[in-house]
Design a protein around this motif. Structure first.
Motif, PDB file in Angstrom:
ATOM      1  N   PHE A 232      -5.640  15.007   2.767  1.00 52.30           N
ATOM      2  CA  PHE A 232      -6.951  15.450   3.248  1.00 52.30           C
ATOM      3  C   PHE A 232      -7.338  14.655   4.491  1.00 52.30           C
ATOM      4  O   PHE A 232      -7.706  15.225   5.518  1.00 52.30           O
ATOM      5  N   GLU A 233      -7.255  13.345   4.399  1.00 50.13           N
ATOM      6  CA  GLU A 233      -7.709  12.491   5.496  1.00 50.13           C
ATOM      7  C   GLU A 233      -6.918  12.736   6.774  1.00 50.13           C
ATOM      8  O   GLU A 233      -7.492  12.838   7.865  1.00 50.13           O
ATOM      9  N   GLU A 234      -5.613  12.846   6.664  1.00 54.27           N
ATOM     10  CA  GLU A 234      -4.797  13.032   7.860  1.00 54.27           C
ATOM     11  C   GLU A 234      -5.115  14.343   8.561  1.00 54.27           C
ATOM     12  O   GLU A 234      -5.329  14.379   9.783  1.00 54.27           O
ATOM     13  N   ALA A 235      -5.148  15.429   7.800  1.00 56.09           N
ATOM     14  CA  ALA A 235      -5.348  16.744   8.406  1.00 56.09           C
ATOM     15  C   ALA A 235      -6.732  16.881   9.022  1.00 56.09           C
ATOM     16  O   ALA A 235      -6.886  17.375  10.146  1.00 56.09           O
ATOM     17  N   ILE A 252     -13.108  24.196   8.509  1.00 51.58           N
ATOM     18  CA  ILE A 252     -12.119  25.110   7.914  1.00 51.58           C
ATOM     19  C   ILE A 252     -10.938  24.310   7.376  1.00 51.58           C
ATOM     20  O   ILE A 252     -10.439  24.579   6.269  1.00 51.58           O
ATOM     21  N   THR A 253     -10.486  23.334   8.148  1.00 46.92           N
ATOM     22  CA  THR A 253      -9.399  22.467   7.687  1.00 46.92           C
ATOM     23  C   THR A 253      -9.800  21.743   6.412  1.00 46.92           C
ATOM     24  O   THR A 253      -9.012  21.643   5.458  1.00 46.92           O
ATOM     25  N   GLY A 254     -11.023  21.227   6.365  1.00 50.83           N
ATOM     26  CA  GLY A 254     -11.503  20.525   5.177  1.00 50.83           C
ATOM     27  C   GLY A 254     -11.562  21.415   3.949  1.00 50.83           C
ATOM     28  O   GLY A 254     -11.247  20.970   2.837  1.00 50.83           O
ATOM     29  N   ALA A 255     -11.955  22.671   4.140  1.00 47.47           N
ATOM     30  CA  ALA A 255     -11.992  23.605   3.012  1.00 47.47           C
ATOM     31  C   ALA A 255     -10.587  23.861   2.467  1.00 47.47           C
ATOM     32  O   ALA A 255     -10.365  23.879   1.246  1.00 47.47           O
ATOM     33  N   LEU A 256      -9.635  24.062   3.365  1.00 46.96           N
ATOM     34  CA  LEU A 256      -8.246  24.279   2.948  1.00 46.96           C
ATOM     35  C   LEU A 256      -7.694  23.041   2.240  1.00 46.96           C
ATOM     36  O   LEU A 256      -7.058  23.149   1.180  1.00 46.96           O
ATOM     37  N   CYS A 257      -7.951  21.874   2.806  1.00 43.12           N
ATOM     38  CA  CYS A 257      -7.462  20.626   2.201  1.00 43.12           C
ATOM     39  C   CYS A 257      -8.097  20.390   0.836  1.00 43.12           C
ATOM     40  O   CYS A 257      -7.421  19.955  -0.102  1.00 43.12           O
ATOM     41  N   GLY A 258      -9.391  20.650   0.717  1.00 46.20           N
ATOM     42  CA  GLY A 258     -10.054  20.469  -0.569  1.00 46.20           C
ATOM     43  C   GLY A 258      -9.478  21.364  -1.645  1.00 46.20           C
ATOM     44  O   GLY A 258      -9.338  20.956  -2.809  1.00 46.20           O
ATOM     45  N   TYR A 263     -11.138  17.583  -5.057  1.00 43.87           N
ATOM     46  CA  TYR A 263     -12.297  16.775  -4.688  1.00 43.87           C
ATOM     47  C   TYR A 263     -11.961  15.289  -4.596  1.00 43.87           C
ATOM     48  O   TYR A 263     -12.439  14.593  -3.694  1.00 43.87           O
ATOM     49  N   SER A 264     -11.156  14.804  -5.491  1.00 48.76           N
ATOM     50  CA  SER A 264     -10.870  13.358  -5.537  1.00 48.76           C
ATOM     51  C   SER A 264     -10.086  12.872  -4.325  1.00 48.76           C
ATOM     52  O   SER A 264      -9.985  11.663  -4.098  1.00 48.76           O
ATOM     53  N   SER A 265      -9.531  13.792  -3.535  1.00 48.19           N
ATOM     54  CA  SER A 265      -8.763  13.405  -2.349  1.00 48.19           C
ATOM     55  C   SER A 265      -9.656  13.097  -1.153  1.00 48.19           C
ATOM     56  O   SER A 265      -9.190  12.556  -0.153  1.00 48.19           O
ATOM     57  N   ILE A 266     -10.934  13.433  -1.239  1.00 46.98           N
ATOM     58  CA  ILE A 266     -11.847  13.252  -0.107  1.00 46.98           C
ATOM     59  C   ILE A 266     -12.283  11.791  -0.041  1.00 46.98           C
ATOM     60  O   ILE A 266     -12.800  11.255  -1.027  1.00 46.98           O
ATOM     61  N   PRO A 267     -12.085  11.116   1.064  1.00 51.74           N
ATOM     62  CA  PRO A 267     -12.441   9.697   1.150  1.00 51.74           C
ATOM     63  C   PRO A 267     -13.907   9.432   0.830  1.00 51.74           C
ATOM     64  O   PRO A 267     -14.793  10.107   1.360  1.00 51.74           O
ATOM     65  N   GLU A 268     -14.152   8.468  -0.026  1.00 53.75           N
ATOM     66  CA  GLU A 268     -15.522   8.135  -0.417  1.00 53.75           C
ATOM     67  C   GLU A 268     -16.344   7.672   0.788  1.00 53.75           C
ATOM     68  O   GLU A 268     -17.557   7.918   0.847  1.00 53.75           O
ATOM     69  N   ARG A 269     -15.720   7.017   1.755  1.00 58.10           N
ATOM     70  CA  ARG A 269     -16.483   6.544   2.914  1.00 58.10           C
ATOM     71  C   ARG A 269     -17.043   7.707   3.728  1.00 58.10           C
ATOM     72  O   ARG A 269     -18.028   7.544   4.462  1.00 58.10           O
TER      73      ARG A 269
END
Length: 293
Positions: A232-235, A252-258, A263-269
């Motif tokens: 998720f973070e890289e893309a 759009i990239t974030g939606a695909l990655c999610g 959800y747990s792949s999304i950086p907490e920061r």
């Protein structure tokens, strides 16, 4: 795939959209950064606070809330919810959406105005693609293409915009229900019915990225960053650095990655910087729970 995994992927798609939106918003309209963007910062053409979101998120939330409330596509209510977001946050909106939502607030049909814009030579911008993730989350792969085109036509009647929305949403729908990203990508290619869209999205590495507001350009960028990234973070970091319409491309990239990583792949920061995090997460998990299997 377990029920919990499915919920996390579905919620991740909508939250991922908003995180990408917030990350890319500070770089919208600028030249490429030439390096990944790792922090949500203030600034950009709209002079946002760090963690504020744009029309990408507000419209996606409107679509999601309508699906949660009615459990199906309700044209007039969905158009009114989106138009209300436009009324409050109109400085974010592009010309196509603005014209349609102005008409909706005046009591006119979204579909009629959208079709008029298309017949006048417009409507190919990326406004329907950026807000479409809730459709992919909610509908099964068997239904999502048809529903995506209907949702697109409410504001963006152009067949390229409709097909791009259907392509992204089919990938999201498939990944939320257990497919990996390659399976989802090739299924979307196999169901694509527009030669221009198929030609560009089938050659992700061969065609130069052009981060414009054109629906096909923006979709090409987002799908390319998603398919080439390893997390998720890289893309999403790469998508936010591309310049041009960065908030939408990163959204759009974030939606695909999610949808792929959950959800747990999304950086907490990044999550902790979202100013309306509670509303986004609440809506995301409610939509995930009522969506089709």
């Amino acid at each position: 795939m377990s029920f919990i995994s499915e919920i996390m992927k579905k919620a991740g798609a909508l939250v991922g959209l908003s995180v990408g939106d917030a990350l890319g918003a500070a770089f919208e309209g600028l030249k490429p950064e030439n390096k990944p963007v790792y922090d949500i910062i203030p600034g950009g053409v709209h002079k946002l606070k760090g963690g504020e979101v744009t029309d990408d998120t507000y419209l996606a939330l409107a679509v999601a809330k309508s699906l949660i409330k009615y459990g199906k596509l309700v044209y007039d209510e969905t158009a009114l919810l989106m138009a209300e977001s436009f009324r409050i946050h109109r400085n974010f909106f592009g010309p196509t959406s603005a014209k349609v939502f102005e008409a909706v607030l005046a009591g006119k049909s979204a579909f009629r105005i959208s079709k008029e814009v298309y017949e006048a030579g417009g409507g190919r911008t990326d406004g329907s693609v950026m807000r479409g993730a809730p459709v992919g989350i909610f509908y099964s792969p068997a239904k999502v293409r048809t529903m995506s085109i209907l949702y697109s036509q409410m504001t963006h009647y152009h067949p390229v915009a409709c097909e791009c929305s259907a392509f992204v949403n089919l990938m999201i729908s498939c990944m939320c229900r257990g497919c990996n990203r390659r399976e989802a990508y090739y299924r979307a290619l196999s169901e694509c019915r527009n030669e221009d869209v198929l030609g560009k999205l089938s050659q992700l590495k061969k065609i130069r990225l052009n981060p414009s507001i054109d629906a096909l350009d923006a979709t090409h960028c987002a799908v390319a960053f998603f398919m080439q990234g390893n997390s998720f973070e890289e893309a999403v970091s790469d998508a936010a650095s591309v310049g041009g319409d960065t908030d939408t491309i990163a959204a759009i990239t974030g939606a695909l990655c999610g949808a792929e990583y959950g959800y747990s792949s999304i950086p907490e920061r990044w999550l902790c910087r979202l100013i309306i995090r509670e509303e986004i997460q609440k809506t995301a998990f409610e939509l995930a729970e009522v969506s089709e299997k």
